[in-house]
Design a protein around this motif. Structure first.
Motif, PDB file in Angstrom:
ATOM      1  N   GLY A   1      46.154 -68.685 149.225  1.00  0.00           N
ATOM      2  CA  GLY A   1      46.138 -68.356 147.979  1.00  0.00           C
ATOM      3  C   GLY A   1      46.398 -66.709 147.656  1.00  0.00           C
ATOM      4  N   LEU A   2      45.656 -65.982 148.326  1.00  0.00           N
ATOM      5  CA  LEU A   2      45.588 -64.433 148.119  1.00  0.00           C
ATOM      6  C   LEU A   2      46.917 -64.060 148.646  1.00  0.00           C
ATOM      7  CD1 LEU A   2      44.172 -62.064 147.739  1.00  0.00           C
ATOM      8  CD2 LEU A   2      43.434 -61.806 149.934  1.00  0.00           C
ATOM      9  N   LEU A   3      47.677 -64.616 149.859  1.00  0.00           N
ATOM     10  CA  LEU A   3      48.893 -64.201 150.248  1.00  0.00           C
ATOM     11  C   LEU A   3      49.858 -64.556 149.142  1.00  0.00           C
ATOM     12  CD1 LEU A   3      50.780 -63.310 152.388  1.00  0.00           C
ATOM     13  CD2 LEU A   3      50.840 -65.561 153.385  1.00  0.00           C
ATOM     14  N   VAL A   4      49.799 -65.879 148.545  1.00  0.00           N
ATOM     15  CA  VAL A   4      50.737 -66.148 147.540  1.00  0.00           C
ATOM     16  C   VAL A   4      50.701 -65.397 146.309  1.00  0.00           C
ATOM     17  CG1 VAL A   4      51.564 -68.003 146.016  1.00  0.00           C
ATOM     18  CG2 VAL A   4      50.997 -68.307 148.374  1.00  0.00           C
ATOM     19  N   GLU A   5      49.399 -64.902 146.131  1.00  0.00           N
ATOM     20  CA  GLU A   5      49.289 -64.165 144.789  1.00  0.00           C
ATOM     21  C   GLU A   5      49.791 -62.866 144.901  1.00  0.00           C
ATOM     22  OE1 GLU A   5      48.030 -63.237 141.081  1.00  0.00           O
ATOM     23  OE2 GLU A   5      48.128 -65.121 142.126  1.00  0.00           O
ATOM     24  N   ASN A   6      49.692 -61.909 146.207  1.00  0.00           N
ATOM     25  CA  ASN A   6      49.952 -60.723 146.490  1.00  0.00           C
ATOM     26  C   ASN A   6      51.646 -60.857 146.602  1.00  0.00           C
ATOM     27  OD1 ASN A   6      47.856 -59.338 146.642  1.00  0.00           O
ATOM     28  ND2 ASN A   6      47.731 -59.802 148.958  1.00  0.00           N
ATOM     29  N   VAL A   7      52.176 -62.064 146.992  1.00  0.00           N
ATOM     30  CA  VAL A   7      53.752 -61.908 146.834  1.00  0.00           C
ATOM     31  C   VAL A   7      54.158 -62.084 145.301  1.00  0.00           C
ATOM     32  CG1 VAL A   7      55.669 -63.107 147.443  1.00  0.00           C
ATOM     33  CG2 VAL A   7      54.051 -62.836 149.168  1.00  0.00           C
ATOM     34  N   LEU A   8      53.460 -62.777 144.678  1.00  0.00           N
ATOM     35  CA  LEU A   8      53.806 -63.175 143.286  1.00  0.00           C
ATOM     36  C   LEU A   8      53.799 -61.532 142.389  1.00  0.00           C
ATOM     37  CD1 LEU A   8      52.581 -66.695 142.550  1.00  0.00           C
ATOM     38  CD2 LEU A   8      55.181 -65.709 142.890  1.00  0.00           C
ATOM     39  N   ALA A   9      52.669 -61.286 142.660  1.00  0.00           N
ATOM     40  CA  ALA A   9      52.287 -59.776 142.091  1.00  0.00           C
ATOM     41  C   ALA A   9      53.214 -58.868 142.290  1.00  0.00           C
ATOM     42  CB  ALA A   9      51.004 -59.334 142.444  1.00  0.00           C
ATOM     43  N   TRP A  10      53.816 -58.633 143.613  1.00  0.00           N
ATOM     44  CA  TRP A  10      54.736 -57.782 144.241  1.00  0.00           C
ATOM     45  C   TRP A  10      56.024 -58.109 143.598  1.00  0.00           C
ATOM     46  CZ3 TRP A  10      55.566 -53.091 146.060  1.00  0.00           C
ATOM     47  CH2 TRP A  10      56.933 -52.927 146.430  1.00  0.00           C
ATOM     48  N   SER A  11      56.469 -59.294 143.563  1.00  0.00           N
ATOM     49  CA  SER A  11      57.583 -59.703 142.696  1.00  0.00           C
ATOM     50  C   SER A  11      57.604 -59.421 141.272  1.00  0.00           C
ATOM     51  CB  SER A  11      57.964 -61.250 142.855  1.00  0.00           C
ATOM     52  OG  SER A  11      59.059 -61.524 142.272  1.00  0.00           O
ATOM     53  N   ARG A  12      56.501 -59.554 140.555  1.00  0.00           N
ATOM     54  CA  ARG A  12      56.411 -59.122 139.064  1.00  0.00           C
ATOM     55  C   ARG A  12      56.580 -57.588 138.885  1.00  0.00           C
ATOM     56  NH1 ARG A  12      52.645 -63.364 139.281  1.00  0.00           N
ATOM     57  NH2 ARG A  12      50.749 -61.901 139.353  1.00  0.00           N
ATOM     58  N   ALA A  13      55.962 -56.942 139.816  1.00  0.00           N
ATOM     59  CA  ALA A  13      55.939 -55.319 139.828  1.00  0.00           C
ATOM     60  C   ALA A  13      57.305 -55.006 140.077  1.00  0.00           C
ATOM     61  CB  ALA A  13      54.893 -55.065 140.903  1.00  0.00           C
ATOM     62  N   GLU A  14      57.959 -55.422 141.063  1.00  0.00           N
ATOM     63  CA  GLU A  14      59.414 -55.050 141.191  1.00  0.00           C
ATOM     64  C   GLU A  14      60.403 -55.278 140.112  1.00  0.00           C
ATOM     65  OE1 GLU A  14      61.231 -53.835 144.677  1.00  0.00           O
ATOM     66  OE2 GLU A  14      59.411 -52.860 144.086  1.00  0.00           O
ATOM     67  N   ASP A  15      59.999 -56.528 139.372  1.00  0.00           N
ATOM     68  CA  ASP A  15      60.983 -57.108 138.194  1.00  0.00           C
ATOM     69  C   ASP A  15      60.521 -56.332 136.905  1.00  0.00           C
ATOM     70  OD1 ASP A  15      62.630 -58.315 140.225  1.00  0.00           O
ATOM     71  OD2 ASP A  15      61.426 -60.315 139.748  1.00  0.00           O
ATOM     72  N   GLY A  16      59.179 -55.708 137.212  1.00  0.00           N
ATOM     73  CA  GLY A  16      58.674 -55.065 135.695  1.00  0.00           C
ATOM     74  C   GLY A  16      58.358 -56.107 134.819  1.00  0.00           C
ATOM     75  N   ARG A  17      57.979 -57.430 135.430  1.00  0.00           N
ATOM     76  CA  ARG A  17      57.435 -58.754 134.427  1.00  0.00           C
ATOM     77  C   ARG A  17      56.122 -58.798 134.460  1.00  0.00           C
ATOM     78  NH1 ARG A  17      58.381 -62.795 136.967  1.00  0.00           N
ATOM     79  NH2 ARG A  17      59.232 -62.315 138.913  1.00  0.00           N
ATOM     80  N   ALA A  18      55.109 -57.482 134.892  1.00  0.00           N
ATOM     81  CA  ALA A  18      53.752 -57.513 134.888  1.00  0.00           C
ATOM     82  C   ALA A  18      53.158 -56.489 133.913  1.00  0.00           C
ATOM     83  CB  ALA A  18      53.333 -57.347 136.266  1.00  0.00           C
ATOM     84  N   PRO A  19      53.466 -56.576 132.568  1.00  0.00           N
ATOM     85  CA  PRO A  19      52.946 -55.532 131.650  1.00  0.00           C
ATOM     86  C   PRO A  19      51.507 -55.688 131.498  1.00  0.00           C
ATOM     87  CG  PRO A  19      53.702 -57.407 130.428  1.00  0.00           C
ATOM     88  CD  PRO A  19      54.084 -57.698 131.699  1.00  0.00           C
ATOM     89  N   ALA A  20      50.820 -54.477 131.443  1.00  0.00           N
ATOM     90  CA  ALA A  20      49.483 -54.235 131.474  1.00  0.00           C
ATOM     91  C   ALA A  20      49.155 -54.762 130.144  1.00  0.00           C
ATOM     92  CB  ALA A  20      49.015 -52.549 131.560  1.00  0.00           C
ATOM     93  N   GLU A  21      47.677 -55.116 129.979  1.00  0.00           N
ATOM     94  CA  GLU A  21      47.090 -55.439 128.555  1.00  0.00           C
ATOM     95  C   GLU A  21      45.769 -54.713 128.519  1.00  0.00           C
ATOM     96  OE1 GLU A  21      46.690 -59.814 128.657  1.00  0.00           O
ATOM     97  OE2 GLU A  21      48.725 -59.980 128.876  1.00  0.00           O
ATOM     98  N   PRO A  22      46.088 -53.574 128.175  1.00  0.00           N
ATOM     99  CA  PRO A  22      44.621 -52.624 128.250  1.00  0.00           C
ATOM    100  C   PRO A  22      43.791 -52.970 126.932  1.00  0.00           C
ATOM    101  CG  PRO A  22      46.516 -51.425 127.481  1.00  0.00           C
ATOM    102  CD  PRO A  22      47.340 -52.658 127.878  1.00  0.00           C
ATOM    103  N   ARG A  23      42.513 -52.911 127.364  1.00  0.00           N
ATOM    104  CA  ARG A  23      41.574 -52.793 125.921  1.00  0.00           C
ATOM    105  C   ARG A  23      40.725 -51.806 126.190  1.00  0.00           C
ATOM    106  NH1 ARG A  23      40.520 -57.768 128.889  1.00  0.00           N
ATOM    107  NH2 ARG A  23      38.581 -58.087 129.681  1.00  0.00           N
ATOM    108  N   ARG A  24      39.863 -51.536 125.307  1.00  0.00           N
ATOM    109  CA  ARG A  24      38.841 -50.368 125.303  1.00  0.00           C
ATOM    110  C   ARG A  24      37.408 -51.252 125.796  1.00  0.00           C
ATOM    111  NH1 ARG A  24      37.259 -45.786 120.858  1.00  0.00           N
ATOM    112  NH2 ARG A  24      35.932 -44.594 122.223  1.00  0.00           N
ATOM    113  N   LEU A  25      36.867 -50.693 126.629  1.00  0.00           N
ATOM    114  CA  LEU A  25      35.474 -51.182 127.372  1.00  0.00           C
ATOM    115  C   LEU A  25      34.574 -50.132 127.962  1.00  0.00           C
ATOM    116  CD1 LEU A  25      35.855 -53.422 130.169  1.00  0.00           C
ATOM    117  CD2 LEU A  25      37.630 -51.993 129.457  1.00  0.00           C
TER     118      LEU A  25
END
Length: 603
Positions: free
Chosen positions: A426-450
Motif C-alpha cells: 500500500g505504501l509502495l502504491v501510494e508513493n507511486v501515485l504521489a510521484w505521478s501526481r507531483a510529476e503531472d502537477g495534479r497534487a495542489p497543496a491545501e494550506p491552512r493556518r495552525l
C-alpha cells in the motif's frame, strides 16, 4: 535506456550541432568578407568620384591661366620690342627700331607666377621683368619709367642657379617628340584623304609643314605675321619652311632639384636657325594653397604632391602639372568598424537564435533521455519490489487455503506477514501515485493556518507507530514555541515526515533510535528527522533526492524500496514553500530537515 543508445543519441546531437555551428561560422565569415569587400569598393568609388571632381575643379581653375601663358608671343619675353610700323604727327614713317613698345610682362605681377625668364645663346638668361639699365634708359624714351625691382633680380639669379640647362633642353625636346609624331601622322592621313585629293586636283600643290602647323596653333600665325611685313608666301613641301617662320613648342612643367624644390614651366621657341628657351617660375607653395582652396569643401584633407618619374597614375595626376592629388586620411577605421554594420547585427541575432536552438535541443534531448532512463528504472524497480511480496502472498495464501498449516501460532504468524506485506504494498502504491501526481502537477497543496504544537502533536503518533513496527525507538526533541503558527498543508507534512522516518527505520535497523527535533530559526522552523544509523556520505547528499536513485548499494544490501521517498518529499516540500536538506545528525547518523515558514501569533 541502454548506455550505448544514449551515447549514440548524444553523438548524433553533437555531430549535428558541430555541422550547424561550422556552417554558420563559414557563412558568417563569407558574409563579413563580402560586406567588407563591398564597403571597400563603395569607399573606393566614393574616393575616385571625389578625386575626379577635385581634379576637374583644379584643372578648371588652372587651365585658363596656363592657356594665357601659352598664348604669349615669343617677343613678350623681351622687355621692349620695336614697333613694326610707326608714323610721326605728320604721318611720316619712322624707321624700324626707333619706337619701342613695352612687353606686357614688364610690369606683370602675379602671386603664383612671380618671374618670367628667357635663355638665348647670345644673351644667356634674361627676364622681361628685370630689364638691363641700358634697356630701361632706352625704353624710357617711348614708355613710362619702370621702377627697379632688386627682389626680382635676386629671384632670377637664384632660379638660374638651380636650372640645369642641358637637362631642361632634353626634357623640352622629349615633350615635343610626341607632337612631331602626331603631326607626321596627321599629315600622312590628310594627304591620303579623298577631300585632300579633290583639293589637290584644283590647286595642284602640296601643303608644307608650315601650312599644317599653322592650322594647329593660332599663336604661330601671330608670331609669323610679326616677323613678316607682307603676307607669308608658302613654299612647296620639298623646299622646306620659310626662314622667317617661328615654331613655338608646348609649355612643359619641370621640377628643379635642391633643398627646396622649385617648379618652372618652359617652352622651346625656334626662330629660323636660332633656338630660345622661355619659361616662368611658379611659386609652388602659393599655387598649391590656391589649388587646395578650390576643393576644400569636398576634400578638406587633400594634398598635392610632387611627382618624380612615374610615381602617380592618370587617375590622380593633374592634367597640366607633374603633381598628383591625394585625398589624405584613411578609410581603414571605416572599413574595420563592422560592429555598426547591419550584417554584423543580423549575424549576431542569427548566432543567438542558432545557439539558443542548439541549447534548447540539447535540453530537450537530455530531458527525453532522462525520462526514458527514469521510466526504465521505474519499471525495473516496481517489478523488483512487487515480485517478492506477491510471491509471499501467493505462497502463504495457498498454504493457508489448502490447510497445510495447522498450527494456530504459525497461522497467526503467516497472517501477520501477509498484513505487513499488504501495508508495504500500500505504501509502495501510494508513493507511486504521489510521484505521478507531483510529476503531472495534479497534487495542489491545501494550506491552512495552525499552531506548530498542533502540527507536531498530530504527526507524532503516526511516526511513533511506524518506528514501533520496525523495532526502532522514537522521541520528540526540541523546545516548541507555543506562539508559533504555520500556514501549511498538514497532510503533506505528515507524508514527508513519514517517508523520512521510514527511511531512518530501514537504514538504521532494529534497535536504533529516531528523533523528531523541532528547531525554530528566525522566520522559519525546522522539523528534522535524525537517526543514529550509518549516515549519508557527502558525495551522495544531492544524488539521493533524485527519483529511483538509492545511492550506492552493496552486493549484500537487502533493503527494499523504489527510491521515490526522498524525491517525493523534496517535491512536496517545494510545494509548501519550504525545502528539504540532508545533514549529519547529532546522533551520528543522517538528518533530514524540513524547513517551513512560520507566523508569530499575537500574545
Amino acid at each position: 535506456m541502454k548506455r550505448s543508445r544514449s551515447t549514440a543519441w548524444w553523438g548524433a546531437y553533437g555531430l549535428g550541432a558541430a555541422v550547424v555551428i561550422g556552417g554558420l561560422a563559414w557563412m558568417s565569415v563569407r558574409v563579413i568578407r563580402l560586406e567588407r569587400e563591398e564597403r571597400v569598393a563603395r569607399l573606393d568609388a566614393e574616393r575616385q568620384e571625389t578625386t575626379r571632381l577635385a581634379l576637374w575643379r583644379i584643372d578648371s581653375w588652372l587651365s585658363p591661366r596656363l592657356a594665357r601663358e601659352s598664348a604669349r608671343t615669343w617677343f613678350d619675353y623681351e622687355p621692349y620690342h620695336p614697333q613694326t610700323i610707326a608714323y610721326n604727327r605728320l604721318l611720316e614713317p619712322i624707321a624700324e627700331g626707333e619706337v619701342l613698345l613695352p612687353s606686357p610682362l614688364l610690369n606683370f605681377s602675379s602671386v603664383h607666377f612671380p618671374l618670367h625668364f628667357q635663355w638665348r645663346r647670345s644673351t644667356g638668361f634674361t627676364s622681361p621683368q628685370v630689364p638691363s639699365a641700358a634697356l630701361l634708359e632706352r625704353g624710357a624714351i617711348a614708355c613710362s619709367p619702370v621702377p627697379a625691382r632688386p627682389d626680382r633680380a635676386e629671384l632670377l639669379r637664384s632660379t638660374v642657379a638651380a636650372i640645369d640647362l642641358r637637362d631642361m633642353e632634353q626634357r623640352l625636346r622629349d615633350a615635343e617628340r610626341p607632337i612631331d609624331l602626331a603631326f607626321a601622322d596627321n599629315r600622312a592621313a590628310l594627304l591620303n584623304s579623298p577631300e585632300w585629293n579633290a583639293q589637290r586636283s584644283k590647286s595642284n600643290r602640296l601643303p608644307d609643314a608650315g601650312d599644317l602647323k599653322a592650322r594647329q596653333s593660332a599663336s604661330n600665325y601671330a608670331q609669323q605675321a610679326f616677323e613678316s611685313r607682307e603676307q607669308q608666301t608658302l613654299a612647296p613641301a620639298n623646299e622646306g619652311v620659310a626662314s622667317s617662320a617661328v615654331d613655338v613648342g608646348p609649355l612643359v612643367p619641370i621640377w628643379l632639384g635642391g633643398d627646396a624644390p622649385r617648379l618652372i614651366i618652359a617652352r622651346r621657341v625656334r626662330i629660323a636657325q636660332e633656338t630660345l628657351v622661355q619659361g616662368m617660375l611658379v611659386d609652388w607653395p602659393a599655387l598649391r594653397s590656391e589649388l587646395l582652396k578650390q576643393v576644400e569643401d569636398i576634400a578638406p584633407n587633400a594634398e598635392l604632391l610632387q611627382m618624380t618619374g612615374d610615381t602617380a597614375d592618370d587617375a590622380t595626376r593633374l592634367a597640366s602639372l607633374p603633381v598628383m592629388l591625394g585625398l589624405g586620411g584613411s578609410s581603414d577605421a571605416q572599413i574595420a568598424d563592422l560592429a555598426a554594420h547591419p550584417a554584423a547585427l543580423g549575424l549576431g541575432l542569427v548566432w543567438l537564435a542558432a545557439l539558443g536552438a542548439i541549447g534548447m535541443t540539447g535540453l530537450a534531448l537530455r530531458a527525453s533521455i532522462g525520462a526514458a532512463v527514469r521510466t526504465s528504472r521505474f519499471a525495473s524497480s516496481v517489478t523488483h519490489e512487487l515480485r517478492t511480496p506477491l510471491t509471499t502472498f501467493r505462497l502463504y495464501s495457498e498454504m493457508l487455503a489448502d490447510g497445510i498449516v495447522t498450527d494456530e501460532a504459525k497461522k497467526r504468524e503467516y497472517l501477520g506477514t501477509l498484513r505487513d506485506e499488504s501495508a508495504r504494498l500500500g505504501l509502495l502504491v501510494e508513493n507511486v501515485l504521489a510521484w505521478s501526481r507531483a510529476e503531472d502537477g495534479r497534487a495542489p497543496a491545501e494550506p491552512r493556518r495552525l499552531s506548530l504544537r498542533t502540527l507536531v502533536d498530530d504527526v507524532a503518533p503516526v511516526l511513533r507507530r511506524r518506528c514501533e513496527e520496525h523495532g526502532v525507538a522514537f522521541a520528540v526533541a526540541g523546545d516548541i514555541d507555543t506562539n508559533a503558527t504555520v500556514t501549511t498543508d498538514p497532510d503533506r507534512v505528515r507524508q514527508i515526515l513519514f517517508n523520512l522516518v521510514d527511511n531512518g527505520c530501514k537504514y538504521a535497523g532494529r534497535g536504533s533510535e529516531v528523533r523528531l527535533r523541532v528547531e525554530p530559526n528566525g522566520t522559519r522552523t525546522s522539523l528534522a528527522i535524525e537517526d543514529n544509523g550509518p549516515g549519508v556520505p557527502d558525495r551522495l547528499r544531492r544524488r539521493i533526492f533524485r527519483a529511483f536513485d538509492r545511492g550506492e548499494r552493496g552486493p549484500g544490501d537487502s533493503i527494499r524500496g523504489l527510491g521515490l521517498g526522498l524525491a517525493i518529499s523534496s517535491e512536496l516540500a517545494r510545494g509548501l514553500g519550504g525545502r528539504l536538506r540532508c545533514e549529519t545528525s547529532t546522533l551520528g547518523g543522517a538528518q533530514f530537515s524540513l524547513e517551513l515558514p512560520i507566523d508569530r501569533a499575537e500574545r
